[in-house]
Design an enzyme around this catalytic site. Structure first.
Site, PDB file in Angstrom:
ATOM      1  N   GLU A   1       0.873  -1.304  -0.022  1.00 46.97           N
ATOM      2  CA  GLU A   1       0.045   0.074  -0.096  1.00 46.97           C
ATOM      3  C   GLU A   1       0.959   1.438   0.010  1.00 46.97           C
ATOM      4  O   GLU A   1       1.739   1.425   0.899  1.00 46.97           O
ATOM      5  CB  GLU A   1      -0.690   0.006   1.255  1.00 46.97           C
ATOM      6  CG  GLU A   1      -1.606   1.153   1.456  1.00 46.97           C
ATOM      7  CD  GLU A   1      -2.633   0.922   2.700  1.00 46.97           C
ATOM      8  OE1 GLU A   1      -3.465   1.608   2.780  1.00 46.97           O
ATOM      9  OE2 GLU A   1      -2.144  -0.139   3.572  1.00 46.97           O
TER      10      GLU A   1
ATOM     11  N   LYS B   1      -9.336   2.436  -1.860  1.00 47.43           N
ATOM     12  CA  LYS B   1      -9.544   1.890  -0.664  1.00 47.43           C
ATOM     13  C   LYS B   1     -10.688   2.457   0.051  1.00 47.43           C
ATOM     14  O   LYS B   1     -10.994   3.622  -0.039  1.00 47.43           O
ATOM     15  CB  LYS B   1      -8.277   2.150   0.463  1.00 47.43           C
ATOM     16  CG  LYS B   1      -8.436   1.347   1.610  1.00 47.43           C
ATOM     17  CD  LYS B   1      -7.227   1.673   2.630  1.00 47.43           C
ATOM     18  CE  LYS B   1      -7.201   1.335   3.896  1.00 47.43           C
ATOM     19  NZ  LYS B   1      -5.756   1.227   4.322  1.00 47.43           N
TER      20      LYS B   1
ATOM     21  N   CYS C   1      -5.568  -3.324   2.556  1.00 46.86           N
ATOM     22  CA  CYS C   1      -5.261  -3.359   3.884  1.00 46.86           C
ATOM     23  C   CYS C   1      -6.661  -3.487   4.701  1.00 46.86           C
ATOM     24  O   CYS C   1      -7.121  -4.458   4.950  1.00 46.86           O
ATOM     25  CB  CYS C   1      -4.345  -2.097   4.288  1.00 46.86           C
ATOM     26  SG  CYS C   1      -3.516  -2.335   5.701  1.00 46.86           S
TER      27      CYS C   1
END
Length: 646
Positions: free
Chosen positions: A46, A115, A170
């Site tokens: 990330e 995200k 994540c």
């Protein structure tokens, strides 16, 4: 990618916080390295193009512009490479900043996935800089090209149909409903997760289980690449904990605190097979998703992927001692509680079983003893019968006698030689002709005796045959094939040995341990042919093949429906140091011939408890016609080319 295998990697580059040019060089070096190792999917962490720990620098145009310029360099660098790359960077869109994973293939930016779940608790403060991504697909302009932007992007390989890639980032995995759930229900078979999860005490254990269970629940491959050394240590330390999971199994992980590349192969065929088997898994195309096609090329997909992952030669038996002991205890309980229920239902307080001094009848007797103990029944109600005949050796006979004595069960000895010879005369068979009639008459005589004894003592006849024998049809029809309850019917031969060994390990009776140990050392045999010099002359594995091979074949035939060529390839790797390819192919052909031709025996099996993920009961896992043709499977086996002998 032949046989459904694809080589994948998770890698953590050394980075410098906010130095996009340096980070880009490190990323390109990794791309070149994995490309040289024939990797086809690479996941990087990330925000690795800038560093996850940039803080307020994410609000600086210089950093954002630098990241976008270096993304272009990386995209161009992949031109001509058959490698799907995912990496993280900040992306400014319509005045809002997003934490994004870029999907790159062969010189093209295929899409940008933002995200959604931005942690703003404890040490995290992502909402300070980023906006949550949305499922809706919009457009993003990237150096004159229009690129799809949104969470609901799936990347489908046209020439490797088993591969459809979804991406989450994540924290997306750590929430109650991760995006990967919808991705997989929309058809994704592989989830990529660029992450920057920091290290705190015990967090690695939770992370490992999270990824393992997500891959299990979604029946998918899962690649997790984490940030590591190079991120700012002002308040946090990042461990570069890279993990690759497949349907509940953690195939490979990196040591923490070491930036490195983690490479293995995913078996996409296994995932598709498992989804096909699970009728409750409702994966289908979703109109809310945009499916982006890419192609590796026919030459790549037809090539054989080198397999470096561990292939367990005993898939029915856990490798670790503590896991194996736990499995043994669980299986024995399943067997015993199944019999306990049958005895309670029938009201019977007696069981009858033939004991030979061999593994299968020993396990069956041990299970019956446990069931009687659970019911607080006197073990004298267990009628064990040994029926010596032409092939009985002193060793097996003495072990049968000792076993009954040490377990405090009732014991009968009924020699059947005279009865068998009389039957030979009745049917006009020459007793000197040691053919299948000679063998089967003995087996059926023994079954007749224990069936009649069950009437005499009002008892239940317990079957002793195991699943491996049933798969091969290595049982006399209406002989040892028949019983009133088969406690071993779904226990493979390789596991029978460990179950008996487990009993030997836990018993406090020294004499019982000694007899169990000797039974474990005795060659597997039906003992239907006369012994030679007092030793067993008829060794089953010399006739039908090694049971460790047949159990390996059985597992992959029934559990995943693999093709004969794929099973041969896996067996050749698993048993590389044990058998030649020629030997493996010989017994694999024998397995398929017997498996198809002997289904009629399995179509009328007695009741018995299922203990594992594979079983052959016609009322459970194997509804197979008795007259199915093996022609297609045998044809594929005939096309297998053996490697030249060095």
């Amino acid at each position: 990618m032949r046989d459904g295998f694809i080589k994948v990697a998770a890698a953590t580059p050394y980075i410098k916080v906010a130095d996009c040019e340096y980070n880009s060089r490190q990323i390109r070096n990794l791309i070149e390295e994995v490309d040289n190792h024939s990797v086809k999917v690479l996941v990087l962490p990330e925000l690795c193009l800038t560093g996850y720990t940039c803080g307020e620098l994410f609000l600086q145009d210089v950093l954002l512009n630098g990241a976008m310029a270096e993304l272009k360099h990386i995209v161009d660098f992949t031109k001509g490479r058959k490698l799907f790359v995912t990496l993280g960077l900040p992306v400014l869109k319509n005045g809002k900043l997003f934490n994004v994973a870029a999907a790159i293939y062969n010189g093209k930016l295929l899409g940008l996935v933002p995200k959604k779940n931005l942690p703003g608790y404890s040490e995290f403060y992502e909402p300070r800089h980023f906006n949550p991504g949305q499922e809706e697909i919009t457009k993003f302009s990237f150096y004159g090209e229009t690129v799809p932007f949104g969470m609901n992007l799936l990347f489908h390989c046209l020439d490797f149909e088993q591969l459809t890639i979804g991406i989450e980032i994540c924290e997306d995995l750590w929430v109650p409903l991760p995006p990967s759930v919808n991705h997989c229900l929309a058809g994704a078979t592989l989830i990529l997760n660029p992450s920057a999860s920091d290290e705190t005490t015990g967090k690695d254990i939770y992370r490992r289980e999270l990824i393992r269970m997500q891959s299990a629940k979604l029946v998918c491959g899962y690649i997790y690449a984490a940030s590591g050394e190079g991120e700012s240590s002002t308040d946090l330390v990042f461990g570069a904990h890279n993990l690759i999971g497949e349907n509940g199994i953690l195939l490979k992980e990196s040591p923490r605190f070491v930036n490195e590349m983690t490479v293995t192969e995913l078996d996409m065929g296994k995932l598709i097979s498992e989804r096909r088997r699970m009728t409750t898994y409702h994966a289908e195309e979703n109109r809310d998703y945009l499916y982006i096609d890419f192609s590796f090329g026919a030459d790549v997909t037809a090539a054989e992927t080198e397999i470096t992952r561990y292939i367990d030669k005993a898939p029915f038996v856990p490798g670790k001692r503590e896991d194996r002991d736990r499995r043994c205890e669980e299986i024995i309980n399943i067997q015993a509680y199944g019999l306990k229920k049958r005895l309670e239902h029938t009201g019977l307080k007696t069981c009858v079983l033939a004991i030979s001094g061999g593994l299968d009848s020993t396990l069956a007797l041990l299970v019956v003893c446990k069931a009687f103990d659970l019911l607080s029944l006197d073990r004298k109600g267990i009628i064990t019968v040994t029926m010596p005949c032409f092939g009985t050796t002193d060793r097996t006979y003495n072990n049968a006698v000792a076993l009954a004595r040490e377990l405090s069960v009732s014991f009968l000895e009924i020699p059947i030689r005279d009865a068998v010879n009389l039957h030979f005369r009745d049917i006009g068979h020459d007793a000197n002709l040691h053919d299948v009639i000679y063998e089967n008459v003995q087996a059926r005589e023994r079954t007749q005796i224990i069936m009649d004894l069950s009437n005499k003592y009002n008892g239940l006849v317990i079957g002793t045959g195991d699943m491996s024998e049933l798969a091969l049809g290595w049982a006399t029809y209406n002989g040892d094939h028949m019983s009133m309850y088969g406690v071993n019917s779904s226990v493979p031969k390789t596991l029978v040995r460990y179950l008996v060994g487990y009993f030997a390990q836990i018993t406090e009776n020294t004499a019982l341990r000694e007899v169990l140990t000797d039974i474990l050392d005795t060659p597997v045999s039906p003992e239907l042919l006369p012994p030679k010099d007092g030793e067993i002359s008829q060794k089953t594995e010399e006739l039908v093949g090694p049971y460790e091979l047949h159990d390996f074949f059985l597992y992959y035939v029934l559990r995943y429906g693999y093709s004969p060529s794929k099973i041969f390839r896996l067996a050749s790797l698993a048993f590389l140091e044990d058998y030649s390819e020629e030997t493996i192919l010989k017994w694999l052909k024998n397995f398929y011939r017997r498996f198809f031709s002997q289904q009629f025996k399995r179509s009328c099996l007695p009741d018995g408890p299922k203990v594992g993920s594979v079983a052959v009961s016609p009322r459970g896992d194997l509804r197979m016609p008795s007259d199915a043709s093996a022609a297609l499977w045998m044809k594929e086996l005939e096309l297998i080319t053996l490697a030249p002998i060095a």
